[in-house]
Design a protein around this motif. Sequence first.
Motif, PDB file in Angstrom:
ATOM      1  N   PRO A   1       4.491  -8.880   6.622  1.00 18.18           N
ATOM      2  CA  PRO A   1       5.409  -8.857   5.480  1.00 18.18           C
ATOM      3  C   PRO A   1       4.669  -8.309   4.262  1.00 18.18           C
ATOM      4  O   PRO A   1       3.437  -8.145   4.287  1.00 18.18           O
ATOM      5  N   PHE A   2       5.407  -8.020   3.190  1.00 14.84           N
ATOM      6  CA  PHE A   2       4.725  -7.618   1.964  1.00 14.84           C
ATOM      7  C   PHE A   2       3.795  -8.743   1.526  1.00 14.84           C
ATOM      8  O   PHE A   2       4.167  -9.919   1.514  1.00 14.84           O
ATOM      9  N   HIS A   3       2.573  -8.368   1.177  1.00 19.21           N
ATOM     10  CA  HIS A   3       1.556  -9.332   0.779  1.00 19.21           C
ATOM     11  C   HIS A   3       0.568  -8.627  -0.134  1.00 19.21           C
ATOM     12  O   HIS A   3       0.636  -7.411  -0.321  1.00 19.21           O
ATOM     13  N   TYR A   4      -0.345  -9.394  -0.694  1.00 17.27           N
ATOM     14  CA  TYR A   4      -1.437  -8.774  -1.446  1.00 17.27           C
ATOM     15  C   TYR A   4      -2.698  -9.603  -1.272  1.00 17.27           C
ATOM     16  O   TYR A   4      -2.657 -10.752  -0.823  1.00 17.27           O
ATOM     17  N   HIS A   5      -3.826  -8.989  -1.592  1.00 17.90           N
ATOM     18  CA  HIS A   5      -5.120  -9.657  -1.508  1.00 17.90           C
ATOM     19  C   HIS A   5      -5.600  -9.944  -2.924  1.00 17.90           C
ATOM     20  O   HIS A   5      -5.611  -9.044  -3.773  1.00 17.90           O
ATOM     21  N   ILE A   6      -5.970 -11.178  -3.173  1.00 18.28           N
ATOM     22  CA  ILE A   6      -6.349 -11.574  -4.526  1.00 18.28           C
ATOM     23  C   ILE A   6      -7.649 -10.907  -4.956  1.00 18.28           C
ATOM     24  O   ILE A   6      -7.761 -10.416  -6.086  1.00 18.28           O
ATOM     25  N   HIS A   7      -8.623 -10.867  -4.060  1.00 15.92           N
ATOM     26  CA  HIS A   7      -9.963 -10.413  -4.445  1.00 15.92           C
ATOM     27  C   HIS A   7     -10.414  -9.135  -3.747  1.00 15.92           C
ATOM     28  O   HIS A   7     -11.407  -8.543  -4.161  1.00 15.92           O
ATOM     29  N   GLN A   8      -9.737  -8.715  -2.695  1.00 14.69           N
ATOM     30  CA  GLN A   8     -10.278  -7.658  -1.847  1.00 14.69           C
ATOM     31  C   GLN A   8      -9.442  -6.379  -1.873  1.00 14.69           C
ATOM     32  O   GLN A   8      -8.222  -6.415  -2.058  1.00 14.69           O
ATOM     33  N   THR A   9     -10.131  -5.268  -1.645  1.00 17.75           N
ATOM     34  CA  THR A   9      -9.494  -3.981  -1.396  1.00 17.75           C
ATOM     35  C   THR A   9      -9.392  -3.789   0.110  1.00 17.75           C
ATOM     36  O   THR A   9     -10.352  -4.052   0.841  1.00 17.75           O
ATOM     37  N   GLU A  10      -8.224  -3.355   0.581  1.00 19.21           N
ATOM     38  CA  GLU A  10      -8.038  -3.129   2.016  1.00 19.21           C
ATOM     39  C   GLU A  10      -8.103  -1.634   2.309  1.00 19.21           C
ATOM     40  O   GLU A  10      -7.456  -0.832   1.634  1.00 19.21           O
ATOM     41  N   HIS A  11      -8.895  -1.282   3.321  1.00 16.46           N
ATOM     42  CA  HIS A  11      -9.120   0.112   3.695  1.00 16.46           C
ATOM     43  C   HIS A  11      -8.534   0.377   5.081  1.00 16.46           C
ATOM     44  O   HIS A  11      -8.683  -0.446   5.991  1.00 16.46           O
ATOM     45  N   PHE A  12      -7.905   1.536   5.235  1.00 10.29           N
ATOM     46  CA  PHE A  12      -7.296   1.935   6.497  1.00 10.29           C
ATOM     47  C   PHE A  12      -7.834   3.299   6.922  1.00 10.29           C
ATOM     48  O   PHE A  12      -8.045   4.179   6.084  1.00 10.29           O
ATOM     49  N   ARG A  13      -8.004   3.468   8.233  1.00  5.79           N
ATOM     50  CA  ARG A  13      -8.359   4.774   8.801  1.00  5.79           C
ATOM     51  C   ARG A  13      -7.552   4.971  10.072  1.00  5.79           C
ATOM     52  O   ARG A  13      -7.552   4.119  10.960  1.00  5.79           O
ATOM     53  N   ILE A  14      -6.863   6.093  10.160  1.00  7.51           N
ATOM     54  CA  ILE A  14      -6.060   6.377  11.342  1.00  7.51           C
ATOM     55  C   ILE A  14      -6.969   6.795  12.496  1.00  7.51           C
ATOM     56  O   ILE A  14      -7.930   7.547  12.305  1.00  7.51           O
ATOM     57  N   VAL A  15      -6.678   6.296  13.696  1.00 10.19           N
ATOM     58  CA  VAL A  15      -7.425   6.667  14.903  1.00 10.19           C
ATOM     59  C   VAL A  15      -6.542   7.494  15.823  1.00 10.19           C
ATOM     60  O   VAL A  15      -6.932   8.565  16.280  1.00 10.19           O
ATOM     61  N   SER A  16      -5.339   7.000  16.100  1.00 14.28           N
ATOM     62  CA  SER A  16      -4.372   7.777  16.873  1.00 14.28           C
ATOM     63  C   SER A  16      -2.968   7.376  16.445  1.00 14.28           C
ATOM     64  O   SER A  16      -2.726   6.240  16.034  1.00 14.28           O
ATOM     65  N   GLY A  17      -2.063   8.349  16.528  1.00 17.54           N
ATOM     66  CA  GLY A  17      -0.692   8.095  16.102  1.00 17.54           C
ATOM     67  C   GLY A  17      -0.498   8.350  14.619  1.00 17.54           C
ATOM     68  O   GLY A  17      -1.214   9.146  13.998  1.00 17.54           O
ATOM     69  N   GLU A  18       0.457   7.640  14.043  1.00 20.27           N
ATOM     70  CA  GLU A  18       0.836   7.854  12.643  1.00 20.27           C
ATOM     71  C   GLU A  18       1.408   6.555  12.101  1.00 20.27           C
ATOM     72  O   GLU A  18       2.130   5.846  12.807  1.00 20.27           O
ATOM     73  N   PHE A  19       1.087   6.227  10.848  1.00 18.11           N
ATOM     74  CA  PHE A  19       1.691   5.025  10.280  1.00 18.11           C
ATOM     75  C   PHE A  19       2.050   5.226   8.819  1.00 18.11           C
ATOM     76  O   PHE A  19       1.482   6.060   8.121  1.00 18.11           O
ATOM     77  N   HIS A  20       3.045   4.430   8.408  1.00 21.59           N
ATOM     78  CA  HIS A  20       3.507   4.418   7.026  1.00 21.59           C
ATOM     79  C   HIS A  20       2.831   3.274   6.283  1.00 21.59           C
ATOM     80  O   HIS A  20       2.734   2.152   6.795  1.00 21.59           O
ATOM     81  N   LEU A  21       2.411   3.564   5.071  1.00 22.68           N
ATOM     82  CA  LEU A  21       1.848   2.565   4.167  1.00 22.68           C
ATOM     83  C   LEU A  21       2.805   2.426   2.988  1.00 22.68           C
ATOM     84  O   LEU A  21       3.122   3.410   2.320  1.00 22.68           O
ATOM     85  N   PHE A  22       3.290   1.210   2.774  1.00 25.73           N
ATOM     86  CA  PHE A  22       4.231   0.930   1.691  1.00 25.73           C
ATOM     87  C   PHE A  22       3.524   0.113   0.618  1.00 25.73           C
ATOM     88  O   PHE A  22       2.656  -0.712   0.921  1.00 25.73           O
ATOM     89  N   LYS A  23       3.916   0.318  -0.640  1.00 25.48           N
ATOM     90  CA  LYS A  23       3.410  -0.547  -1.700  1.00 25.48           C
ATOM     91  C   LYS A  23       4.573  -1.017  -2.562  1.00 25.48           C
ATOM     92  O   LYS A  23       5.648  -0.429  -2.552  1.00 25.48           O
ATOM     93  N   ASP A  24       4.330  -2.085  -3.303  1.00 18.63           N
ATOM     94  CA  ASP A  24       5.368  -2.790  -4.046  1.00 18.63           C
ATOM     95  C   ASP A  24       6.436  -3.261  -3.054  1.00 18.63           C
ATOM     96  O   ASP A  24       6.093  -3.833  -2.031  1.00 18.63           O
ATOM     97  N   THR A  25       7.699  -3.045  -3.308  1.00 18.44           N
ATOM     98  CA  THR A  25       8.723  -3.476  -2.353  1.00 18.44           C
ATOM     99  C   THR A  25       9.610  -2.298  -1.965  1.00 18.44           C
ATOM    100  O   THR A  25      10.768  -2.462  -1.633  1.00 18.44           O
ATOM    101  N   ALA A  26       9.047  -1.099  -2.009  1.00 13.28           N
ATOM    102  CA  ALA A  26       9.829   0.104  -1.736  1.00 13.28           C
ATOM    103  C   ALA A  26      10.141   0.237  -0.253  1.00 13.28           C
ATOM    104  O   ALA A  26       9.367  -0.173   0.606  1.00 13.28           O
ATOM    105  N   ASP A  27      11.296   0.828   0.047  1.00 12.06           N
ATOM    106  CA  ASP A  27      11.651   1.139   1.427  1.00 12.06           C
ATOM    107  C   ASP A  27      11.108   2.504   1.842  1.00 12.06           C
ATOM    108  O   ASP A  27      11.078   2.829   3.023  1.00 12.06           O
ATOM    109  N   ILE A  28      10.705   3.300   0.870  1.00 11.15           N
ATOM    110  CA  ILE A  28      10.174   4.634   1.146  1.00 11.15           C
ATOM    111  C   ILE A  28       8.656   4.551   1.232  1.00 11.15           C
ATOM    112  O   ILE A  28       8.016   3.960   0.361  1.00 11.15           O
ATOM    113  N   PRO A  29       8.041   5.119   2.289  1.00  8.37           N
ATOM    114  CA  PRO A  29       6.580   5.040   2.405  1.00  8.37           C
ATOM    115  C   PRO A  29       5.877   5.632   1.189  1.00  8.37           C
ATOM    116  O   PRO A  29       6.273   6.673   0.657  1.00  8.37           O
ATOM    117  N   TRP A  30       4.821   4.953   0.780  1.00  7.99           N
ATOM    118  CA  TRP A  30       3.974   5.460  -0.302  1.00  7.99           C
ATOM    119  C   TRP A  30       3.055   6.552   0.229  1.00  7.99           C
ATOM    120  O   TRP A  30       2.884   7.592  -0.392  1.00  7.99           O
TER     121      TRP A  30
END
Length: 218
Positions: A60-89
């Motif tokens: 679900p939508f969430h946030y981290h109080i103290h940490q930065t979250e890092h992502f790296r794609i390995v295979s496939g494709e994914f959408h990253l959303f921020k705030d509460t938008a329905d459109i991928p950021w």
Amino acid sequence: MLSFLRAPLPPKTDRASDNPIVYEDGASYLEFRTSPESNYLLRNQHPPFDKENPSIMVPPFHYHIHQTEHFRIVSGEFHLFKDTADIPWKTLSADDPNGLKTAFIPPMQYHTINNASTTEPLVLDVSLTPEDVEGEERFFRNFFGYLDDCRKAGQKPSFFQLMVFLQSSDTPLGLPIAPKWLGIAASHLFMHGMGFFGRWILGYRSTYEEYYVEKKAV
């Protein structure tokens, strides 16, 4: 303690020593790094996205109080959303030579992700900084182990148990409240209130030995 009021825990599958840890009958997994040279804490597979029956890996939508979250794609494709938008950021793609391969979300930023494909699995690497390797592994193993055991038992997860897990990792749910600063503050208070009730009134725990074995100090 009023533990007699809480929903019963599902039968717990002993996976504390598994790596990778397989969930959803093989459709998803977590694999924690074994090499100190890796920049990422874990590798994560999501099954094809199903809006009507989303994987336990879709947060679900969430946030981290103290940490930065890092992502790296390995295979496939994914959408990253921020705030509460329905459109991928942002969309990260392993197959598009011009597509993004990495992204990060700073602390205090609502976000979620999902597989961009409804037919192909997604594999991505995830890390958080500043890093707490033991705390993060404890959280991920317990959170997804519990969700998968609820799925197998045909049992709805306890909201209070989930909040106890989230509180242990300083990860509030992102409540859709405006303005943003008020939503962040309300989400923080909500996490602590629900987590306190779940742990100290209902008796839920933040970790279970079937899911995670504490590392012995050297």
